[in-house]
Design an enzyme around this catalytic site. Structure first.
Site, PDB file in Angstrom:
ATOM      1  N   CYS A   2       0.829  -1.192   0.000  1.00  0.00           N
ATOM      2  CA  CYS A   2       0.000   0.000   0.000  1.00  0.00           C
ATOM      3  C   CYS A   2       0.869   1.249   0.000  1.00  0.00           C
ATOM      4  CB  CYS A   2      -0.909   0.018   1.227  1.00  0.00           C
ATOM      5  SG  CYS A   2      -1.845  -1.499   1.474  1.00  0.00           S
ATOM      6  N   GLU A  77       3.343  -6.150   5.480  1.00  0.00           N
ATOM      7  CA  GLU A  77       2.738  -7.419   5.890  1.00  0.00           C
ATOM      8  C   GLU A  77       3.301  -7.824   7.249  1.00  0.00           C
ATOM      9  OE1 GLU A  77       0.394  -8.759   4.186  1.00  0.00           O
ATOM     10  OE2 GLU A  77       0.651  -8.029   2.128  1.00  0.00           O
TER      11      GLU A  77
END
Length: 629
Positions: A2, A77
């Site tokens: 992102c 992550e």
């Protein structure tokens, strides 16, 4: 993967400029094409661009705790989020999603800043705690994910995944940092915590920044992790190699969690081949692998990639590019936001482009050379340190300094025949000697290239100080010392920056199992003698992969991701390089000695010297200068 951005008014809880926040977020659309989200309250604005990987349906950001007092946007992550979710649920926290993002807000509530020590993964985090009136910015241990910030004169703190998200703010100064210019022409990148802009900083790898409402000054970044190279493993080489293989297998396994197509880069080198071998033995289905080839056999490693692909039955994808594939030059500047001189950014961009046509997530072998002493310079540093040990610095410096001045320069020769370079290195202390081996422009050439005005603005600062900041904590053994310095500088500043921008330009997530921090901490305990044997780097790693990879893959000469740069700059790029390097923006910048710019171009074009790294750096800087005006 992102993109995140935001605004925090450190002085007062005033209305946030939502139009500015939207522009900051839009500048990062390539990092997250699957959706966007905003959180706005007095004095705070957080924005998120989403590339959906885990909990595709329910993992949209910003994401909140139960009462909405803690909100987070993050890029990355957290691979151990399932275990953390169970632990936090047992402690009384209530989860609304099954994504890793929500773990961050509850971990913050439970452990505060210490939550970072619980996370296993890659991340750039921006978290607002309304009760404490506190903004928390954090970056993962190795710097896999980027995070930049800037404090404006009016008390607003801007932050974003890339500098371009900050530059949309008209109040942000575009003044260059002279120390960053010095660093760029030494290393080919600007090292943490600087950026090319004096007003913009990078959160260093393994650090966090706290910004509190009412606090007049922004606190300095706080380090929460460091790597140690302590010789703690006392087992046999066979036992250590076996455990290394199992630990790599586990680091790969936890990075296979995704709800989207997943694959791997496969260059034909040891590191990427090892990752693919582990993936293939874990996965139920054939692995998607991607490789870039060249029509020039000197730069084509497809045959080696194909050997591993055939052995493990991967779905292998290749793209052949011309050695004259230099059309990307005009894209590199906007992609990196600041000058970036690693020319392998071009093939990296192409392999990411190929991978994104097949998958959304790719595993890479990045970090293997830094972790296991795989660079040639690591070996040379060991040899030179043995030479330095024979005489004290006060005796070596004048003796070998004179020898270096008298010996003819031979840049064209193999390192072993370049006695002048060796003499120069031996005349330096350990840190400066290693700096000489990593610098793309040695001190003397850089000093003659940069203007008197810039050297005055530097006030004595030298790029070697980047290494000196870390040298006091570096281990004593030369191999461990070189690896430590690379992990602290080159890895985050060059390798990981290159891959992040090239991959995110295509909305591709890249995961790096060799840089799993638990694996890396364990590797730090391997005795250095097991890393370099008979002049062979990464010896214990190759031993660990012996049953998984062909000997021809393990023991062939390291090639790297190369392009024919010297030939380009004497041929098809000659006129472009001369036009940009001698442009009015460069000549009038008061950063360079004009006559030296022309001399460097003339010497390279005539074939008298190979100044391709210097000219490429100048070309990248000129491209940057043309954009900022």
């Amino acid at each position: 993967m992102c993109g995140i951005s935001g605004i925090f008014d450190q002085f007062q809880a005033s209305r946030i400029d939502e139009a500015l926040l939207t522009r900051m977020s839009s500048a990062l659309e390539h990092r997250g094409p699957d959706g966007s989200g905003h959180h706005v309250e007095p004095g705070v604005g957080l924005a998120h661009r989403r590339l959906a990987i885990i909990d595709v349906e329910g993992g949209a950001q910003p994401l909140y705790n139960e009462d909405g007092s803690v909100v987070v946007v993050y890029n990355g992550e957290i691979y151990n989020f399932v275990e953390l979710m169970s632990e936090l649920t047992a402690a009384g926290h209530v989860f609304k999603t099954r994504c890793d993002t929500e773990v961050i807000v509850h971990a913050w509530e439970e452990w505060g800043e210490a939550c970072l020590s619980r996370f296993r993964g890659m991340f750039a985090i921006a978290l607002w705690d309304r009760r404490q009136q506190l903004l928390f910015l954090a970056r993962d241990r190795l710097g896999i994910k980027p995070l930049h910030y800037a404090m404006l004169a009016d008390g607003r703190l801007l932050f974003g995944s890339e500098i371009k998200s900050l530059l949309v703010c008209p109040e942000l100064s575009r003044e260059l940092d002279p120390c960053a210019v010095e660093e760029f022409f030494a290393f080919g990148y600007v090292a943490d915590p600087r950026s090319i802009f004096a007003a913009v900083k990078k959160v260093p790898a393994g650090h966090y920044v706290l910004a509190r409402r009412g606090q007049r000054e922004l606190s300095a970044p706080v380090e929460y992790w460091d790597i140690h190279f302590d010789e703690v493993h006392s087992g046999s080489p066979e036992a250590i190699a076996a455990e290394l293989r199992e630990r790599l297998m586990e680091a790969v396994r936890i990075r296979l969690i995704a709800e989207v197509p997943l694959g791997a880069f496969l260059s034909g080198g040891v590191d990427s081949s090892a990752v693919v071998a582990m993936m293939a033995q874990i996965s139920e289905h054939p692995v998607n692998t991607c490789a870039i080839g060249s029509t020039d056999p000197r730069f084509d490693e497809r045959a080696f990639a194909q050997r591993t692909a055939v052995r493990y039955g991967t779905h292998h994808h290749e793209k052949v590019v011309s050695p004259d594939d230099f059309e990307l030059i005009d894209l590199l500047g906007p992609m990196y936001d600041e000058p970036f001189a690693d020319s392998s950014a071009m093939p990296t961009y192409r392999v990411c482009e190929l991978a994104r046509q097949q998958v959304t997530v790719c595993l890479s072998g990045d970090g293997g050379d830094e972790s296991f002493a795989g660079y040639r310079r690591h070996r040379w540093h060991l040899y030179e340190e043995r030479g330095r040990a024979l005489l004290p610095l006060w005796a070596r410096s004048p003796l070998f300094g004179l020898a270096a001045r008298l010996y003819p320069k031979a840049d064209w020769a193999p390192r072993i025949l370049r006695a002048r370079s060796t003499f120069q290195a031996l005349s330096k202390d350990s840190t400066e000697g290693y700096f000489e081996s990593v610098a793309i422009l040695p001190d003397q050439l850089r000093h003659s290239l940069l203007s008197d005005q810039l050297k005055c603005d530097l006030q004595g600062y030298r790029a070697v100080d980047v290494l000196r900041r870390h040298a006091d904590r570096a281990p004593a053994h030369p191999l461990s010392r070189a690896r430590y310095l690379d992990l602290k500088t080159y890895l985050a500043g060059d390798i990981l920056t290159k891959v992040d921008r090239a991959s995110m330009a295509h909305s591709l997530e890249v995961r790096v199992p060799i840089l799993d921090h638990k694996l890396l901490e364990w590797v730090g305990g391997i005795p250095p003698r097991m890393l370099l044997q008979g002049g062979e780097g990464k010896a214990i790693f190759k031993q660990a992969m012996h049953r998984d990879l062909d000997a021809e893959i393990l023991y062939r000469r390291k090639q790297g991701f190369s392009i024919p740069l010297a030939a380009w700059l004497r041929g098809p790029l000659r006129s472009k390089a001369r036009r940009l390097v001698l442009s009015s923006a460069m000549l009038d910048s008061r950063l360079f000695e004009r006559s030296k710019l022309r001399w460097i171009l003339d010497q390279h074009e005539s074939g008298m010297r190979d100044f391709s790294p210097v000219i490429w750096s100048l070309l990248m800087f000129a491209s940057f200068q043309a954009r900022i005006g």
